[in-house]
Design a protein around this motif. Structure first.
Motif, PDB file in Angstrom:
ATOM      1  N   ILE A 189     100.429 113.977  -9.241  1.00  0.00           N
ATOM      2  CA  ILE A 189     100.674 114.295 -10.649  1.00  0.00           C
ATOM      3  C   ILE A 189     100.331 115.753 -10.938  1.00  0.00           C
ATOM      4  CG2 ILE A 189      99.903 113.827 -13.014  1.00  0.00           C
ATOM      5  CD1 ILE A 189      99.509 110.868 -12.067  1.00  0.00           C
ATOM      6  N   LYS A 190      99.208 116.207 -10.423  1.00  0.00           N
ATOM      7  CA  LYS A 190      98.760 117.591 -10.631  1.00  0.00           C
ATOM      8  C   LYS A 190      99.802 118.574 -10.097  1.00  0.00           C
ATOM      9  CE  LYS A 190      94.786 120.655  -9.709  1.00  0.00           C
ATOM     10  NZ  LYS A 190      95.501 121.717  -8.976  1.00  0.00           N
ATOM     11  N   THR A 191     100.298 118.315  -8.888  1.00  0.00           N
ATOM     12  CA  THR A 191     101.300 119.195  -8.285  1.00  0.00           C
ATOM     13  C   THR A 191     102.606 119.169  -9.072  1.00  0.00           C
ATOM     14  OG1 THR A 191     100.365 118.858  -6.078  1.00  0.00           O
ATOM     15  CG2 THR A 191     102.620 119.678  -6.180  1.00  0.00           C
ATOM     16  N   ALA A 192     103.024 117.971  -9.472  1.00  0.00           N
ATOM     17  CA  ALA A 192     104.279 117.834 -10.225  1.00  0.00           C
ATOM     18  C   ALA A 192     104.224 118.604 -11.534  1.00  0.00           C
ATOM     19  CB  ALA A 192     104.571 116.359 -10.480  1.00  0.00           C
ATOM     20  N   LYS A 193     103.108 118.497 -12.261  1.00  0.00           N
ATOM     21  CA  LYS A 193     102.973 119.192 -13.540  1.00  0.00           C
ATOM     22  C   LYS A 193     102.885 120.700 -13.344  1.00  0.00           C
ATOM     23  CE  LYS A 193     100.569 117.438 -16.961  1.00  0.00           C
ATOM     24  NZ  LYS A 193     101.592 117.004 -17.923  1.00  0.00           N
ATOM     25  N   GLU A 194     102.207 121.131 -12.307  1.00  0.00           N
ATOM     26  CA  GLU A 194     102.077 122.569 -12.037  1.00  0.00           C
ATOM     27  C   GLU A 194     103.420 123.189 -11.658  1.00  0.00           C
ATOM     28  OE1 GLU A 194      99.104 122.867  -9.031  1.00  0.00           O
ATOM     29  OE2 GLU A 194      97.429 122.792 -10.454  1.00  0.00           O
ATOM     30  N   GLU A 195     104.213 122.477 -10.863  1.00  0.00           N
ATOM     31  CA  GLU A 195     105.478 123.015 -10.377  1.00  0.00           C
ATOM     32  C   GLU A 195     106.641 122.769 -11.337  1.00  0.00           C
ATOM     33  OE1 GLU A 195     106.092 121.405  -6.494  1.00  0.00           O
ATOM     34  OE2 GLU A 195     104.488 122.612  -5.588  1.00  0.00           O
ATOM     35  N   SER A 196     106.420 121.951 -12.362  1.00  0.00           N
ATOM     36  CA  SER A 196     107.475 121.637 -13.319  1.00  0.00           C
ATOM     37  C   SER A 196     107.949 122.890 -14.047  1.00  0.00           C
ATOM     38  CB  SER A 196     106.961 120.624 -14.344  1.00  0.00           C
ATOM     39  OG  SER A 196     107.931 120.394 -15.349  1.00  0.00           O
ATOM     40  N   TYR A 197     109.237 122.931 -14.355  1.00  0.00           N
ATOM     41  CA  TYR A 197     109.813 124.056 -15.097  1.00  0.00           C
ATOM     42  C   TYR A 197     109.586 123.920 -16.594  1.00  0.00           C
ATOM     43  CZ  TYR A 197     112.089 125.201 -10.708  1.00  0.00           C
ATOM     44  OH  TYR A 197     112.325 125.525  -9.397  1.00  0.00           O
ATOM     45  N   PHE A 198     109.157 122.743 -17.005  1.00  0.00           N
ATOM     46  CA  PHE A 198     108.899 122.500 -18.424  1.00  0.00           C
ATOM     47  C   PHE A 198     107.507 121.918 -18.613  1.00  0.00           C
ATOM     48  CE2 PHE A 198     113.465 121.758 -17.648  1.00  0.00           C
ATOM     49  CZ  PHE A 198     113.994 122.798 -18.398  1.00  0.00           C
ATOM     50  N   ASP A 199     106.914 122.257 -19.743  1.00  0.00           N
ATOM     51  CA  ASP A 199     105.606 121.720 -20.095  1.00  0.00           C
ATOM     52  C   ASP A 199     105.816 120.645 -21.159  1.00  0.00           C
ATOM     53  OD1 ASP A 199     102.940 121.275 -20.434  1.00  0.00           O
ATOM     54  OD2 ASP A 199     102.555 123.089 -21.607  1.00  0.00           O
ATOM     55  N   TYR A 200     105.580 119.399 -20.780  1.00  0.00           N
ATOM     56  CA  TYR A 200     105.760 118.268 -21.696  1.00  0.00           C
ATOM     57  C   TYR A 200     104.418 117.872 -22.301  1.00  0.00           C
ATOM     58  CZ  TYR A 200     110.272 117.603 -19.347  1.00  0.00           C
ATOM     59  OH  TYR A 200     111.530 117.775 -18.822  1.00  0.00           O
ATOM     60  N   ASP A 201     104.454 117.515 -23.575  1.00  0.00           N
ATOM     61  CA  ASP A 201     103.244 117.075 -24.271  1.00  0.00           C
ATOM     62  C   ASP A 201     102.986 115.607 -23.933  1.00  0.00           C
ATOM     63  OD1 ASP A 201     101.052 117.004 -25.909  1.00  0.00           O
ATOM     64  OD2 ASP A 201     102.216 116.678 -27.751  1.00  0.00           O
ATOM     65  N   VAL A 202     102.651 115.366 -22.663  1.00  0.00           N
ATOM     66  CA  VAL A 202     102.413 114.017 -22.163  1.00  0.00           C
ATOM     67  C   VAL A 202     101.157 114.006 -21.307  1.00  0.00           C
ATOM     68  CG1 VAL A 202     103.301 112.128 -20.743  1.00  0.00           C
ATOM     69  CG2 VAL A 202     104.882 113.489 -22.126  1.00  0.00           C
ATOM     70  N   GLU A 203     100.220 113.154 -21.640  1.00  0.00           N
ATOM     71  CA  GLU A 203      99.019 112.994 -20.828  1.00  0.00           C
ATOM     72  C   GLU A 203      99.312 112.013 -19.688  1.00  0.00           C
ATOM     73  OE1 GLU A 203      96.082 114.528 -21.068  1.00  0.00           O
ATOM     74  OE2 GLU A 203      96.833 115.765 -22.727  1.00  0.00           O
ATOM     75  N   VAL A 204      99.015 112.421 -18.471  1.00  0.00           N
ATOM     76  CA  VAL A 204      99.272 111.572 -17.302  1.00  0.00           C
ATOM     77  C   VAL A 204      98.028 111.536 -16.425  1.00  0.00           C
ATOM     78  CG1 VAL A 204     100.912 111.056 -15.454  1.00  0.00           C
ATOM     79  CG2 VAL A 204     101.602 112.550 -17.339  1.00  0.00           C
ATOM     80  N   SER A 205      97.713 110.368 -15.886  1.00  0.00           N
ATOM     81  CA  SER A 205      96.545 110.249 -15.005  1.00  0.00           C
ATOM     82  C   SER A 205      96.853 109.307 -13.853  1.00  0.00           C
ATOM     83  CB  SER A 205      95.335 109.728 -15.787  1.00  0.00           C
ATOM     84  OG  SER A 205      95.422 108.326 -15.965  1.00  0.00           O
TER      85      SER A 205
END
Length: 265
Positions: A189-205
């Motif tokens: 999850i950490k890698t996916a969010k860091e490499e994502s082209y968009f920042d979504y207002d979604v909490e993921v754990s």
């Protein structure tokens, strides 16, 4: 006379302030509406699963996938030797390499992209099949309006909200996994969010259940990459809007879309 004029000016100013206040309130209310009115509603696909099993006489059909804003509304089949035989004349399907389980915390669903592989992805071509329309999510404007994925499995319909979109190196993806340890899922999850082209207002754990939709592309031209969308399951039958913004790494994507970078031509 002066007092009357002064009184009229005060009344006019008060009226102007009232109009401006009402206007601001109305605009604010309209802005709030997009967060309280569902932009996606869960639709049952169990009949479609049963119909597909009967039509193709294929017990390898394990579920159904539906993606907001696209024509992706297909059965999911378990990859096997009989897979291509059963669907030889039918392009409307997606597949998994590992049979899904109810308790799985991760699922990767794959689909072909045959015609929408260029640096200028087409949106909404009804002739496109499998995961070709998935490339619509490379556009920021499309992401603003389309944020949900539906997955039907074992008689239940699940809703997922998107939290990351990336172009990934295929060698880094686990195509044959349907469950992670919590530590590994947290890292994913950490890698996916860091490499994502968009920042979504979604909490993921690592406590969440994740689905990834993957297809191939030549968007960057010089090599095949995997276009990947990650989403987390939510306990709701309705999908509501939430904020999404471009990240700095999206500058590269915009350059390719505008055709300014000869490297990716």
């Amino acid at each position: 006379m002066k007092k009357n004029m002064r009184g009229k000016k005060i009344i006019f100013l008060l009226f102007l302030v009232l109009i401006i206040s009402i206007s601001i309130y109305v605009i604010h209310c309209f802005d709030l509406v997009k967060y309280i009115v569902p932009i996606y509603k869960l639709e049952d696909r169990n009949k479609e699963v049963l119909s597909a099993k009967k039509k193709y006489r294929d017990e390898n059909i394990v579920g159904w996938i539906r993606v907001q804003g696209t024509n992706i509304d297909y059965p999911i089949i378990m990859k096997s030797e009989s897979m291509h035989a059963s669907f030889a004349n039918n392009l409307e399907y997606s597949w998994v390499n590992i049979k899904p389980k109810e308790e799985s915390n991760y699922l990767m669903v794959l689909g072909h992209n045959i015609r929408n592989v260029s640096s200028q992805p087409v949106i909404g071509d009804s002739k496109m099949r499998q995961f070709e329309q998935l490339m619509s999510y490379i556009y920021y404007d499309f992401n603003e309006d389309n944020k949900y994925i539906q997955y039907t499995f074992n008689g239940k319909n699940y809703l997922y909200q998107i939290f990351a979109i990336t172009l990934a190196d295929s060698s880094t993806l686990d195509y044959d996994v349907n469950s992670y340890s919590k530590e590994k899922l947290k890292k994913y999850i950490k890698t996916a969010k860091e490499e994502s082209y968009f920042d979504y207002d979604v909490e993921v754990s690592e406590e969440d259940r994740i689905i990834s939709l993957v297809t191939c592309t030549r968007f960057q031209g010089y090599q095949y990459r995997d276009f990947k969308i990650d989403a987390k399951m939510i306990e709701s039958k309705n999908g509501y809007n939430y904020d999404v913004s471009k990240k700095d790494n999206y500058n590269e994507i915009e350059g390719i879309l505008k055709g300014v970078d000869d490297l990716y031509a």
